[in-house]
Design a protein around this motif. Structure first.
Motif, PDB file in Angstrom:
ATOM      1  N   THR A 261       0.857  -1.177   0.000  1.00 45.67           N
ATOM      2  CA  THR A 261       0.000   0.000   0.000  1.00 45.67           C
ATOM      3  C   THR A 261       0.893   1.226   0.000  1.00 45.67           C
TER       4      THR A 261
ATOM      5  N   ASN B  11      -2.633   2.857  -5.644  1.00 48.31           N
ATOM      6  CA  ASN B  11      -3.086   1.742  -4.797  1.00 48.31           C
ATOM      7  C   ASN B  11      -4.085   0.841  -5.537  1.00 48.31           C
TER       8      ASN B  11
ATOM      9  N   THR C 149       1.719   5.233   0.435  1.00 53.47           N
ATOM     10  CA  THR C 149       1.308   6.366   1.265  1.00 53.47           C
ATOM     11  C   THR C 149       2.006   7.619   0.748  1.00 53.47           C
ATOM     12  N   LYS C 150       1.671   8.755   1.335  1.00 49.07           N
ATOM     13  CA  LYS C 150       2.308  10.015   0.944  1.00 49.07           C
ATOM     14  C   LYS C 150       3.819   9.971   1.150  1.00 49.07           C
TER      15      LYS C 150
ATOM     16  N   LEU D  83      -2.477   8.746  -5.105  1.00 46.13           N
ATOM     17  CA  LEU D  83      -2.429   7.567  -4.236  1.00 46.13           C
ATOM     18  C   LEU D  83      -3.543   6.584  -4.561  1.00 46.13           C
TER      19      LEU D  83
END
Length: 65
Positions: free
Chosen positions: A2, A60, A4-5, A56
């Motif tokens: 996953t 994802n 993320t920022k 994102l």
């Protein structure tokens, strides 16, 4: 995985080069540049004036295929 920022772009591209079009789509055409590969997703979006949450979501969704 996953994303993320805080995920480093170089790590994403090393793991899955097929994500490159998502970065090209936001105007990040220097994917081979060492500085861009060391940026986080959030930093790249800030520099390119792109919504980090939208990128994102795309990354994802791609990773979950």
């Amino acid at each position: 995985m996953t994303y993320t920022k805080d995920t480093i772009i170089g790590d994403i591209l090393d793991k899955d080069p097929s994500t490159a079009p998502y970065f090209l789509e936001i105007g990040m055409h220097c994917l081979g540049c060492l500085s861009s590969r060391g940026e986080t997703i959030e930093q790249a979006c800030m520099v390119h004036g792109t919504d980090v949450e939208a990128l994102l979501a795309k990354l994802n969704a791609h990773a979950s295929k």
